[in-house]
Design a protein around this motif. Structure first.
Motif, PDB file in Angstrom:
ATOM      1  N   ALA A  79       0.642  -2.312  -3.912  1.00 13.93           N
ATOM      2  CA  ALA A  79       1.803  -3.153  -3.623  1.00 13.93           C
ATOM      3  C   ALA A  79       3.042  -2.671  -4.359  1.00 13.93           C
ATOM      4  CB  ALA A  79       1.487  -4.602  -4.016  1.00 13.93           C
ATOM      5  N   LEU A  80       2.870  -2.281  -5.621  1.00 16.23           N
ATOM      6  CA  LEU A  80       4.008  -1.806  -6.411  1.00 16.23           C
ATOM      7  C   LEU A  80       4.596  -0.532  -5.809  1.00 16.23           C
ATOM      8  CD1 LEU A  80       5.156  -3.072  -9.033  1.00 16.23           C
ATOM      9  CD2 LEU A  80       4.020  -1.243 -10.292  1.00 16.23           C
ATOM     10  N   ALA A  81       3.728   0.380  -5.389  1.00 16.56           N
ATOM     11  CA  ALA A  81       4.201   1.624  -4.781  1.00 16.56           C
ATOM     12  C   ALA A  81       4.952   1.348  -3.486  1.00 16.56           C
ATOM     13  CB  ALA A  81       3.019   2.555  -4.524  1.00 16.56           C
ATOM     14  N   LYS A  82       4.419   0.452  -2.674  1.00 21.17           N
ATOM     15  CA  LYS A  82       5.091   0.125  -1.406  1.00 21.17           C
ATOM     16  C   LYS A  82       6.449  -0.497  -1.668  1.00 21.17           C
ATOM     17  CE  LYS A  82       4.630   0.230   3.085  1.00 21.17           C
ATOM     18  NZ  LYS A  82       4.402   1.504   3.800  1.00 21.17           N
ATOM     19  N   GLY A  83       6.523  -1.338  -2.701  1.00 22.38           N
ATOM     20  CA  GLY A  83       7.804  -1.932  -3.052  1.00 22.38           C
ATOM     21  C   GLY A  83       8.816  -0.919  -3.536  1.00 22.38           C
ATOM     22  N   LEU A  84       8.328   0.208  -4.089  1.00 19.28           N
ATOM     23  CA  LEU A  84       9.210   1.281  -4.541  1.00 19.28           C
ATOM     24  C   LEU A  84       9.424   2.335  -3.457  1.00 19.28           C
ATOM     25  CD1 LEU A  84       7.798   1.666  -8.164  1.00 19.28           C
ATOM     26  CD2 LEU A  84       9.983   0.649  -7.502  1.00 19.28           C
ATOM     27  N   ASN A  85       8.988   2.039  -2.243  1.00 18.16           N
ATOM     28  CA  ASN A  85       9.313   2.825  -1.050  1.00 18.16           C
ATOM     29  C   ASN A  85       8.516   4.127  -0.940  1.00 18.16           C
ATOM     30  OD1 ASN A  85      10.676   2.990   1.387  1.00 18.16           O
ATOM     31  ND2 ASN A  85      12.344   4.230   0.539  1.00 18.16           N
ATOM     32  N   PHE A  86       7.251   4.090  -1.325  1.00 16.50           N
ATOM     33  CA  PHE A  86       6.352   5.194  -1.002  1.00 16.50           C
ATOM     34  C   PHE A  86       4.936   4.648  -0.866  1.00 16.50           C
ATOM     35  CE2 PHE A  86       5.902   5.040  -5.588  1.00 16.50           C
ATOM     36  CZ  PHE A  86       4.588   5.390  -5.821  1.00 16.50           C
ATOM     37  N   ASP A  87       4.059   5.439  -0.238  1.00 20.76           N
ATOM     38  CA  ASP A  87       2.689   5.011   0.027  1.00 20.76           C
ATOM     39  C   ASP A  87       1.732   5.651  -0.976  1.00 20.76           C
ATOM     40  OD1 ASP A  87       3.252   3.456   2.338  1.00 20.76           O
ATOM     41  OD2 ASP A  87       3.446   5.294   3.507  1.00 20.76           O
ATOM     42  N   LEU A  88       0.938   4.830  -1.630  1.00 18.93           N
ATOM     43  CA  LEU A  88      -0.123   5.296  -2.519  1.00 18.93           C
ATOM     44  C   LEU A  88      -1.405   5.357  -1.697  1.00 18.93           C
ATOM     45  CD1 LEU A  88      -0.567   5.999  -5.560  1.00 18.93           C
ATOM     46  CD2 LEU A  88      -1.360   3.643  -5.852  1.00 18.93           C
ATOM     47  N   CYS A  89      -1.957   6.558  -1.543  1.00 15.13           N
ATOM     48  CA  CYS A  89      -3.093   6.779  -0.640  1.00 15.13           C
ATOM     49  C   CYS A  89      -4.305   7.265  -1.430  1.00 15.13           C
ATOM     50  CB  CYS A  89      -2.730   7.795   0.442  1.00 15.13           C
ATOM     51  SG  CYS A  89      -1.352   7.275   1.483  1.00 15.13           S
ATOM     52  N   PRO A  90      -5.257   6.387  -1.722  1.00 21.02           N
ATOM     53  CA  PRO A  90      -6.400   6.786  -2.544  1.00 21.02           C
ATOM     54  C   PRO A  90      -7.567   7.319  -1.718  1.00 21.02           C
ATOM     55  CG  PRO A  90      -6.418   4.420  -2.256  1.00 21.02           C
ATOM     56  CD  PRO A  90      -5.215   4.936  -1.502  1.00 21.02           C
ATOM     57  N   ARG A  91      -8.254   8.294  -2.273  1.00 26.36           N
ATOM     58  CA  ARG A  91      -9.549   8.702  -1.741  1.00 26.36           C
ATOM     59  C   ARG A  91     -10.588   7.875  -2.493  1.00 26.36           C
ATOM     60  NH1 ARG A  91     -11.080  14.863  -2.295  1.00 26.36           N
ATOM     61  NH2 ARG A  91     -10.932  14.274  -4.484  1.00 26.36           N
ATOM     62  N   LEU A  92     -11.138   6.869  -1.832  1.00 31.77           N
ATOM     63  CA  LEU A  92     -11.933   5.860  -2.510  1.00 31.77           C
ATOM     64  C   LEU A  92     -13.397   6.275  -2.651  1.00 31.77           C
ATOM     65  CD1 LEU A  92     -10.509   2.672  -0.773  1.00 31.77           C
ATOM     66  CD2 LEU A  92      -9.931   3.563  -3.030  1.00 31.77           C
ATOM     67  N   ARG A  93     -13.947   5.968  -3.810  1.00 28.87           N
ATOM     68  CA  ARG A  93     -15.372   6.157  -4.039  1.00 28.87           C
ATOM     69  C   ARG A  93     -16.131   5.006  -3.374  1.00 28.87           C
ATOM     70  NH1 ARG A  93     -15.809   6.413  -9.922  1.00 28.87           N
ATOM     71  NH2 ARG A  93     -15.605   4.154  -9.732  1.00 28.87           N
ATOM     72  N   ASP A  94     -17.389   5.267  -2.988  1.00 32.64           N
ATOM     73  CA  ASP A  94     -18.235   4.251  -2.353  1.00 32.64           C
ATOM     74  C   ASP A  94     -17.541   3.651  -1.140  1.00 32.64           C
ATOM     75  OD1 ASP A  94     -20.055   4.649  -4.453  1.00 32.64           O
ATOM     76  OD2 ASP A  94     -19.053   3.133  -5.679  1.00 32.64           O
ATOM     77  N   LEU A  95     -17.066   4.511  -0.266  1.00 29.95           N
ATOM     78  CA  LEU A  95     -16.288   4.049   0.885  1.00 29.95           C
ATOM     79  C   LEU A  95     -17.110   3.135   1.795  1.00 29.95           C
ATOM     80  CD1 LEU A  95     -13.582   4.271   2.377  1.00 29.95           C
ATOM     81  CD2 LEU A  95     -14.494   6.255   3.593  1.00 29.95           C
ATOM     82  N   ALA A  96     -18.399   3.383   1.897  1.00 29.48           N
ATOM     83  CA  ALA A  96     -19.235   2.577   2.790  1.00 29.48           C
ATOM     84  C   ALA A  96     -19.321   1.122   2.347  1.00 29.48           C
ATOM     85  CB  ALA A  96     -20.637   3.178   2.864  1.00 29.48           C
ATOM     86  N   GLU A  97     -19.022   0.857   1.081  1.00 31.58           N
ATOM     87  CA  GLU A  97     -19.107  -0.510   0.572  1.00 31.58           C
ATOM     88  C   GLU A  97     -17.758  -1.222   0.574  1.00 31.58           C
ATOM     89  OE1 GLU A  97     -20.864  -0.358  -3.275  1.00 31.58           O
ATOM     90  OE2 GLU A  97     -22.577   0.854  -2.635  1.00 31.58           O
ATOM     91  N   ARG A  98     -16.703  -0.567   1.002  1.00 33.57           N
ATOM     92  CA  ARG A  98     -15.371  -1.178   0.995  1.00 33.57           C
ATOM     93  C   ARG A  98     -15.225  -2.169   2.147  1.00 33.57           C
ATOM     94  NH1 ARG A  98     -13.142   0.061  -3.979  1.00 33.57           N
ATOM     95  NH2 ARG A  98     -13.919   2.128  -4.548  1.00 33.57           N
ATOM     96  N   LYS A  99     -14.490  -3.247   1.892  1.00 33.64           N
ATOM     97  CA  LYS A  99     -14.282  -4.290   2.887  1.00 33.64           C
ATOM     98  C   LYS A  99     -12.810  -4.359   3.289  1.00 33.64           C
ATOM     99  CE  LYS A  99     -18.540  -5.973   2.614  1.00 33.64           C
ATOM    100  NZ  LYS A  99     -19.483  -6.000   3.756  1.00 33.64           N
ATOM    101  N   LEU A 100     -12.581  -4.882   4.479  1.00 31.15           N
ATOM    102  CA  LEU A 100     -11.232  -5.180   4.938  1.00 31.15           C
ATOM    103  C   LEU A 100     -10.919  -6.624   4.582  1.00 31.15           C
ATOM    104  CD1 LEU A 100     -11.313  -3.580   8.514  1.00 31.15           C
ATOM    105  CD2 LEU A 100     -10.530  -2.532   6.381  1.00 31.15           C
ATOM    106  N   TYR A 101      -9.835  -6.848   3.825  1.00 32.36           N
ATOM    107  CA  TYR A 101      -9.441  -8.197   3.425  1.00 32.36           C
ATOM    108  C   TYR A 101      -8.606  -8.834   4.530  1.00 32.36           C
ATOM    109  CZ  TYR A 101     -11.016  -7.262  -1.332  1.00 32.36           C
ATOM    110  OH  TYR A 101     -11.777  -6.983  -2.426  1.00 32.36           O
ATOM    111  N   LEU A 102      -8.960 -10.064   4.887  1.00 30.01           N
ATOM    112  CA  LEU A 102      -8.264 -10.778   5.949  1.00 30.01           C
ATOM    113  C   LEU A 102      -7.951 -12.195   5.496  1.00 30.01           C
ATOM    114  CD1 LEU A 102     -10.495  -9.706   8.980  1.00 30.01           C
ATOM    115  CD2 LEU A 102      -8.303  -8.728   8.316  1.00 30.01           C
ATOM    116  N   PRO A 103      -6.863 -12.799   6.027  1.00 33.93           N
ATOM    117  CA  PRO A 103      -6.594 -14.218   5.731  1.00 33.93           C
ATOM    118  C   PRO A 103      -7.695 -15.113   6.300  1.00 33.93           C
ATOM    119  CG  PRO A 103      -4.661 -13.114   6.638  1.00 33.93           C
ATOM    120  CD  PRO A 103      -5.803 -12.185   6.831  1.00 33.93           C
TER     121      PRO A 103
END
Length: 388
Positions: A161-185
């Motif tokens: 969020a901080l990076a987006k607010g400063l006008n660039f995209d922070l793009c991580p190569r995430l560990r344990d990608l198979a366990e990552r979830k999509l957050y939804l309202p």
């Protein structure tokens, strides 16, 4: 001329594991006292940072470098340097079980290092990752970074969020990608077939309530009142009751969900992030060849000295990258003039991070006398500018 040679020697002494006495033995005409004095001079704030920027800009303007990127993307990662256990910044490296400190570098898609900083091991690197981009983007006369690729240690939800607010995209190569979830309202209707990879733990209300406080944090970073590293410390897990932290955390969850959708479904985007990170790893290999041992036990005891070690090490790396790029460009132009077909696709897959042809140890000769007239004119211009 002796002063210039001493400066070169001080750069080598700061940027490698060799001490002042060893460097003096490698360069005829200077002694260890001259090297030590020049080393203190390189600790002046901002001097090595500007030198790195100049070399990276030169390297990026070489025609061959245009095949590697446009200069608006970068990767950031840390490499560790072995140090004495008595240094204030020393921590145990969990992989090698030795005392070490971290050197965090930002590497452009054109391969040049544009920001460096000594950091403590075993801490989240998201703050220094954002700080490097913010420092780079503050200059009006250079291309702004719009994307920064990092590994898992270089990101948190609040950092996204901080990076987006400063006008660039922070793009991580995430560990344990198979366990990552999509957050939804909570009220969001989940499309059929992806229920297992979603979780309704995103609060739009928390974003709204903390939005003003979050904007104040962004404004403080942008005007230079606080660093992004300090802001990330204040937005850490200990501040969970803070409205700004809640807003950044939940906004970061939303941004991470969008990023994961792009990362999984867009192959070119995923390949670009991996390419940037691979270039950073190649630069780390070159850095380890330049600094092949341990920081001498009497070095790095002051913050300015540790910053000089980091800056000198980055500058030596940038010099090798620029020299390799220049020579590679000469070879390509010569072969093309001779009728050899060299496709641009081949050049895009090349890189200047090689060092097997370079002898980093031995007697060093700089040939300063050939450029004495240009150096004197440059010195006179600097003096006139300072007196104006």
């Amino acid at each position: 001329m002796a002063e210039l040679l001493s400066t070169y020697a001080a750069l080598l002494a700061h940027g490698t594991e060799i001490d002042a006495k060893g460097i003096a033995a490698m360069i005829p005409g200077i002694d260890a006292a001259q090297v030590s004095l020049a080393m203190r001079g390189l600790e002046t704030h901002g001097r090595l940072r500007r030198a790195n920027e100049v070399v990276a800009e030169f390297q990026g303007k070489i025609p061959l470098a245009t095949h590697w990127g446009t200069g608006n993307k970068a990767s950031a990662d840390m490499m560790s340097l072995d140090v004495s256990r008595h240094l204030w910044i020393a921590r145990v490296d969990p992989r090698r079980r030795t005392y070490a400190t971290g050197i965090y570098t930002h590497v452009l898609d054109k391969w040049g290092i544009v920001y460096d900083q000594p950091i403590v091991l075993n801490e989240r690197q998201a703050g220094v990752a954002i700080e490097g981009v913010e420092q780079h983007n503050r200059s009006e006369d250079r291309i702004r970074l719009s994307l920064l690729a990092v590994d898992t240690h270089g990101y948190t939800n609040a950092a996204l969020a901080l990076a987006k607010g400063l006008n660039f995209d922070l793009c991580p190569r995430l560990r344990d990608l198979a366990e990552r979830k999509l957050y939804l309202p909570a009220a969001f209707k989940v499309p059929e077939g992806i229920e297992r990879v979603t979780t309704k733990r995103l609060s739009l209300r928390a974003i709204r309530l903390g939005w003003d406080d979050f904007l104040r944090v962004l404004a403080s970073i942008r005007i230079g009142r606080i660093s992004a590293e300090l802001a990330m410390q204040r937005l850490g897990s200990a501040a969970r009751t803070n409205k700004a932290h809640k807003a950044a955390e939940h906004l970061g969850r939303l941004l991470r969900s969008i990023f994961l959708c792009d990362y999984v479904t867009i192959e070119d985007f995923r390949r670009e992030i991996h390419t940037l990170l691979s270039r950073g790893e190649s630069v780390h290999q070159l850095q380890r060849a330049i600094h092949a041992g341990r920081v001498p036990h009497e070095r790095g005891r002051r913050g300015d000295e540790m910053t000089a070690i980091s800056g000198a090490h980055a500058l030596l790396t940038n010099i090798v990258l620029a020299w390799n790029t220049h020579r590679m460009n000469d070879v390509v132009e010569r072969l093309r003039k001779g009728g050899t077909n060299i496709e641009d696709a081949w050049l895009r897959r090349m890189g200047p991070g090689h060092f097997g042809h370079i002898n980093f140890r031995g007697i060093l000769s700089f040939g300063v006398e050939r450029y004495i007239d240009a150096l004197i004119q440059g010195r006179r211009a600097t003096i006139r500018q300072a007196m104006a």
